[in-house]
Design an enzyme around this catalytic site. Structure first.
Site, PDB file in Angstrom:
ATOM      1  N   ASP A  82       0.871  -1.163   0.000  1.00 45.20           N
ATOM      2  CA  ASP A  82       0.000   0.000   0.000  1.00 45.20           C
ATOM      3  C   ASP A  82       0.917   1.225   0.000  1.00 45.20           C
ATOM      4  O   ASP A  82       2.089   1.139   0.376  1.00 45.20           O
ATOM      5  CB  ASP A  82      -0.894  -0.004   1.247  1.00 45.20           C
ATOM      6  CG  ASP A  82      -1.784   1.218   1.333  1.00 45.20           C
ATOM      7  OD1 ASP A  82      -2.383   1.588   0.311  1.00 45.20           O
ATOM      8  OD2 ASP A  82      -1.847   1.819   2.414  1.00 45.20           O
ATOM      9  N   ASP A  84      -0.123   5.058   0.911  1.00 45.80           N
ATOM     10  CA  ASP A  84      -0.349   6.036   1.977  1.00 45.80           C
ATOM     11  C   ASP A  84      -0.239   5.382   3.353  1.00 45.80           C
ATOM     12  O   ASP A  84      -0.997   4.465   3.677  1.00 45.80           O
ATOM     13  CB  ASP A  84      -1.746   6.669   1.829  1.00 45.80           C
ATOM     14  CG  ASP A  84      -1.944   7.285   0.452  1.00 45.80           C
ATOM     15  OD1 ASP A  84      -1.023   7.961  -0.027  1.00 45.80           O
ATOM     16  OD2 ASP A  84      -3.027   7.086  -0.139  1.00 45.80           O
TER      17      ASP A  84
END
Length: 248
Positions: free
Chosen positions: A14, A16
């Site tokens: 991922d 963020d």
């Protein structure tokens, strides 16, 4: 060396909150958008105004999800139903898509004003994974993934990208459904049972577990309660990926 199972051949990261310090930017944008909208709505209807809680509401309803899913989820928690609208709805339009676009405009504004920083230990981990021969992909619900990767100069660290834009084009359900991570593994040519998911959002670790991946790493940047929630679905929870480099 990497703290992963021997069968691991690919890493799905991922963006963020795992690689970049943009989770706080997104949280601030969600709060400004929702508070502004709820305040406008309260003034019109006479209903009491209750602000968006940047810790509880962010983690529970919007973190890790596609923009429209997060908007819909939070509004439903407040008993607010709005029409879906169209993807190109202007930010002032009172629809799910319109409010989502209002939030995105704020994110872009904050990024332009303040820039983006990375978690250096996590970037070191990505480099170590590549040096060890593992394939890497970034899997993010954000529609701004390309801009962020370019801004911080780490585009070349990934063999594939599955983000909010690609999810929309391919009609992939967002997290906590596993489809985006499964697509990332397919892009790398690696089966899910040989790929590892790295996530800081509860919806993200849920997606990793649902997809039957070899290993799910939760990254806790918040507090003990968030770490406990991640641990319900992750195989291990760390505060930064650099900790995995110390695992023997």
């Amino acid at each position: 060396m990497l703290g992963l199972p021997d069968e691991a051949a690919a890493c799905l990261f991922d963006l963020d909150g795992v690689l970049t310090r943009t989770a706080a930017v997104h949280a601030a944008a969600w709060k400004e958008m929702f508070d502004g909208y709820l305040r406008e709505r309260a003034e019109r209807s006479g209903e009491p105004f209750t602000e968006f809680d940047v810790v509880k509401d962010y983690g529970r309803y919007v973190d890790g999800k596609k923009r429209e899913d997060g908007t819909r989820s939070f509004l439903e928690s407040r008993g607010v139903e709005l029409p879906e609208g169209a993807p190109d709805d202007p930010p002032e339009r009172e629809t799910i898509r319109g409010l989502g676009n209002r939030k995105n405009a704020l994110v872009l504004k904050f990024i332009e004003e303040k820039g983006v920083e990375t978690f250096d230990g996590s970037i070191d981990y990505v480099r170590a994974a590549r040096e060890a021969g593992l394939k890497t992909a970034v899997v993010s619900s954000s529609a701004n993934t390309v801009q962020v990767l370019r801004t911080v100069g780490i585009t070349d660290l990934f063999d594939a990208r599955v983000d909010g834009v690609i999810a929309a084009e391919r009609r992939l359900p967002g997290k906590p459904a596993p489809d985006m991570f499964l697509e990332g593994a397919r892009e790398l040519g690696v089966p899910a049972e040989r790929a590892v998911v790295f996530e800081d959002a509860i919806a993200g670790v849920q997606a990793g577990r649902a997809g039957g991946f070899a290993y799910v790493v939760g990254v806790n940047r918040v507090d003990g309660a968030h770490a406990a929630a991640l641990a319900e679905h992750a195989d291990i929870v760390v505060s930064d990926l650099s900790e995995l480099l110390e695992v023997k």
